[in-house]
Design an enzyme around this catalytic site. Sequence first.
Site, mmCIF file in Angstrom:
data_model
loop_
_atom_site.group_PDB
_atom_site.id
_atom_site.type_symbol
_atom_site.label_atom_id
_atom_site.label_comp_id
_atom_site.label_asym_id
_atom_site.label_seq_id
_atom_site.Cartn_x
_atom_site.Cartn_y
_atom_site.Cartn_z
ATOM 1 N N HIS A 1 0.817 -1.211 0.000
ATOM 2 C CA HIS A 1 0.000 0.000 0.000
ATOM 3 C C HIS A 1 0.857 1.270 0.000
ATOM 4 O O HIS A 1 0.582 2.220 -0.709
ATOM 5 C CB HIS A 1 -0.970 -0.017 1.194
ATOM 6 C CG HIS A 1 -2.196 -0.832 0.909
ATOM 7 N ND1 HIS A 1 -2.183 -2.206 0.922
ATOM 8 C CD2 HIS A 1 -3.453 -0.471 0.547
ATOM 9 C CE1 HIS A 1 -3.396 -2.640 0.601
ATOM 10 N NE2 HIS A 1 -4.179 -1.620 0.368
ATOM 11 N N LYS B 1 -9.686 -7.921 7.664
ATOM 12 C CA LYS B 1 -10.361 -8.205 8.933
ATOM 13 C C LYS B 1 -10.261 -6.997 9.856
ATOM 14 O O LYS B 1 -9.339 -6.183 9.720
ATOM 15 C CB LYS B 1 -9.787 -9.455 9.607
ATOM 16 C CG LYS B 1 -8.418 -9.261 10.237
ATOM 17 C CD LYS B 1 -8.010 -10.498 10.997
ATOM 18 C CE LYS B 1 -6.569 -10.415 11.499
ATOM 19 N NZ LYS B 1 -6.431 -9.640 12.733
#
Lengths: 295, 194
Positions: free
Chosen positions: B36, B103
């Site tokens: 990222h 999650k």
Amino acid sequence: MIAGVDRDGLAESLVELIRRTTSKLPDDVIKRLKEYRTKEEPGKMACRTLDTIMENVDMAQSASRPICQDTGTVTFDIQHPLGARQSEIREIVKEAVVAATAKNYLRPNVVDSLTGEIKSDNIGVGHPVIHFEQWDNDYLEVTLVLKGGGCENVGAQYTLPQPALKAGRDINGVKKVVLDMVVKAQGKGCAPGVLGIAIGGDRAEGYAIAKKQLKRKLDDINPNPVLAELEGWVVEQANRLGVGPMGFGGKTTLFGAKATTLDRIPASYFVSISYMCWAYRRRTMTIRNGEVQHD
Amino acid sequence: MIKINTPVDEEKIRSLKVGDEVLISGSIVTARDRAHKYMVEERPDDIRGDLENSIIYHCGPVMKKHDDGTWEVVAAGPTTSIREEIYQADVMEEYKVRGVIGKGGMGPKTLAGLAKTGAVYLHAIGGASQVLARTVVSVPRVYKLEEFGVPESFWVFTVKDFPAVVTMDSHGGSLHDKILATAEEEFRSIVDSL
């Protein structure tokens, strides 16, 4: 020779310890997860999540593959008889970690904190973590804990008092900060989880001893009645918060809490909390007169 | 159960709501912390084709390389998503990503990004690395393996019926905000009674 085994024998048994730890949850953990599964309403996300967790546990065990891909910080607690050479054991443990990584029991998981270089054999500065203690018994005992980053990251250390929480320097203050940690963690540590709690000590010892509580079996009973009450209270109240498995909502947010104390100096009152995810990977082996026994 | 096949269009994704359970099939791409940071800071072009109208999976798998050079997934559950909060909305917009599997949920910046780009946050079961690895049919490509290592590379997975739940949608809905608000309220009543 260490406790009657040679170098190769010890290395081999350590690789087996890693295999068992990464792929098989301890019996007390499975039993407790199954108990909590019955408390959730059938058909709801919480219940189905616990079912998927149990299916995953079975799959990992039968395939000897990691329960969770984050095989975590690899921590060995080694208690050894007088006369064992720690430097030698350390080398053998490292060999076992390299071999277990090659077998995919462990993910290549160690990164240089400055350069980002990957240590693909899991040997790095301070990794694996090895704690030695020489004891008066004539046998060797090794406990391995694999603790992933998700649950490690949600652990917390508080100093009392905490005015915002109206948490003072007493057992109620401890209860407030512990529950605050559970609220803040939500599902991020892979709930349902288990807490290791240390009251007192300094920052470093507090965390170390909190983590050490995770070596205790879930069904043991704390001999100190105040701490036993605290452990029960924390689980019961945390399960009223509605966080539930994975933070999807439900009755099972924690399935255990283990607490201890360290004496402190007057100026400091730390409460240190280590959160263990449901993938509670903890295994012990003992070696006595050359005979290896796994739990 | 709602079937999602990648590449997936914006309209289909915008029809999804918090609480919908989905089964994902097609191509998805793993990306976590380093990936990222790299996407936001260096905007690489080689991964564009794999990301457009596809789904990012916050996952650092355990992988096994066979003698013939093919890869097998040994374990592959989701990692905690909130660490990508500072990057996620920009990544989704830049690469036209339609969903993120992870999650723990994400924060307000990502929630706003989902609405703007037309994307959803999909929650998988943390730690369920075997149940989820079973859905990976093949591993056609990997990017940045040498530099980022196994857990942090971009692995392209072809999956069949990967299970997840929509916990943040493109209409501002977030299950995580709701659960947190309830927990905070309950927390206050518990500590006030002490």
